[in-house]
Design a protein around this motif. Structure first.
Motif, PDB file in Angstrom:
ATOM      1  N   LYS A 157       2.924   5.956  -7.474  1.00 54.37           N
ATOM      2  CA  LYS A 157       1.970   6.783  -8.248  1.00 54.37           C
ATOM      3  C   LYS A 157       2.432   8.234  -8.224  1.00 54.37           C
ATOM      4  O   LYS A 157       2.435   8.920  -9.241  1.00 54.37           O
TER       5      LYS A 157
ATOM      6  N   GLU B  59       0.833  -1.203   0.000  1.00 58.73           N
ATOM      7  CA  GLU B  59       0.000   0.000   0.000  1.00 58.73           C
ATOM      8  C   GLU B  59       0.876   1.265   0.000  1.00 58.73           C
ATOM      9  O   GLU B  59       0.676   2.174  -0.801  1.00 58.73           O
ATOM     10  N   HIS B  60       1.862   1.291   0.888  1.00 54.13           N
ATOM     11  CA  HIS B  60       2.742   2.459   0.963  1.00 54.13           C
ATOM     12  C   HIS B  60       3.567   2.611  -0.313  1.00 54.13           C
ATOM     13  O   HIS B  60       3.766   3.709  -0.819  1.00 54.13           O
TER      14      HIS B  60
ATOM     15  N   THR C 222       1.356   3.750  -3.353  1.00 48.81           N
ATOM     16  CA  THR C 222       0.989   5.173  -3.213  1.00 48.81           C
ATOM     17  C   THR C 222       2.173   6.048  -3.627  1.00 48.81           C
ATOM     18  O   THR C 222       2.022   7.032  -4.372  1.00 48.81           O
TER      19      THR C 222
END
Ligand code: CAA
Ligand code: NDP
Length: 286
Positions: free
Chosen positions: A102, A95-96, A99
């Motif tokens: 992106k 997840e980190h 993110t």
């Protein structure tokens, strides 16, 4: 394309070591961390490491000064726009990392290569959140970075040969030996190492032997430089748990289930050397 400026993201034990070897190879390094205190601690860690080399007569004081002069601490991620290559070394969380990738895809110039130092996460999945999957690659250094000769290089599904070639050449320029592996959970290094560490934790959990005895068996019996529990503390128990979870989830085999004692220590904040306590107790986290 000549790689001249590298941004290293995450100034923890791996990021600070990567920044050090990159600057020592003549690259300009931008070092970024989400927390200012971690950034300062990362600079302190690599300064101490270079200082040790000076004390041992392996590095001249002037060289240390010029290496440190090539490392610029950066409070803002926007400075990634100056980099030809970004090497991400933040916590082991999909997840980190997605993110961050992106954001990097938006901030970086079109030619910039995005590399991840992930220990086990799929490169292809990280690459897929960017609009430049052919320029995303795994560049997996070993801990401690200034000492260990290996860099595992992992191609995502779309990684181009050109990008692979740049990263292989760069690893060699940093004095490392690159080894190409395919994109599977844990790659080769942690597919082999981490189940051994997890099994060592099970032997303590099940009362087979005390932690010191387990480490002594592996050091004296197998000539390992560190026992598996000492090594787990050195890597970070949070990182070990994340890797086991990725092996377990990604390969779907119960043989990779993380030991409950490992989970318990992580939940208690006993993350190993970096927090001063894991299987053993330590004076300094640097
Ligand atoms: C989890 C993943 O995704 C992948 C991984 O990285 S898994 C972990 C891989 N790493 C390992 O397995 C490390 C196993 N341990 C070892 O190889 C050794 O114990 C060690 C190299 C860490 C220390 O070796 P040692 O002989 O006990 O200590 P010591 O004599 O003090 O140090 C040897 C050298 O390493 C350097 N060193 C030790 N710790 C260091 C650190 N944290 N940072 C920088 N340099 C360090 C010392 O300065 C010394 O350098 P010189 O030879 O140039 O003088
Ligand atoms: N430890 C090891 O032996 C090895 C680890 N790796 C991999 O390297 C990566 C880093 O591991 P390691 O250095 O041990 O971990 P650390 O916990 O030592 O360092 C991670 C650093 O990243 C920072 N951070 C977290 N989120 C962000 C973000 N979004 N942007 C910028 N910085 C961030 C953390 O800050 P804060 O502390 O303030 O949260 C911390 O300073 C992981 O992917 C790990 O799997 C690879 C090889 C070996």
């Amino acid at each position: 394309m000549a790689i001249q400026t590298v941004m290293v993201i995450g100034a923890g034990q791996m990021g600070s070591g990567i920044a050090q070897v990159a600057a020592a190879s003549g690259l300009n390094v931008l070092l970024h961390d989400i927390a200012e205190a971690s950034l300062h601690q990362g600079i302190a860690r690599l300064t101490k490491s270079l200082g040790r080399s000076v004390e041992k007569g392996k590095l001249a004081e002037e060289e240390k000064t010029s290496i440190l002069g090539r490392i610029l601490p950066c409070a803002h991620l926007d400075q990634a726009a100056q980099a030809d290559l970004v090497i991400e070394a933040i916590i082991e969380s999909m997840e980190h990392k997605t993110t961050l990738f992106k954001r990097l895809d938006d901030l970086c110039r079109p030619h910039t290569i995005l590399a991840t130092n992930t220990s086990s996460l799929p490169i292809t999945e990280i690459a897929a959140v960017t609009g430049r999957s052919s320029q995303v690659i795994g560049m997996h250094f070993m801990n401690p970075v200034p000492v260990m000769p290996l860099v595992e290089i992992i191609r995502g599904l779309e990684t181009s040969d050109e990008v692979f070639g740049h990263i292989r050449d760069l690893a060699e320029r940093m004095g490392k030996t690159p080894v190409e592996v395919n994109d599977f959970p844990g790659f080769v290094s942690n597919r082999v190492l981490m189940p051994m560490i997890n099994e060592a934790i099970y032997t303590v959990y099940e009362g087979v032997a005390a932690r010191e005895a387990v480490d002594k068996v592996m050091k004296l019996g197998m000539n390992h430089p560190m026992g598996p529990l000492e090594l787990a503390d050195f890597i970070g128990l949070d990182t070990c748990l994340s890797i086991m979870e990725i092996l377990h989830g990604g390969l779907g085999d119960s043989k990779y289930r993380p030991c409950p004692l490992l989970r318990k220590y992580v939940k208690a904040g006993r993350l190993g050397r970096k927090t001063g306590r894991g299987f053993y107790t330590y004076d300094s986290s640097l």
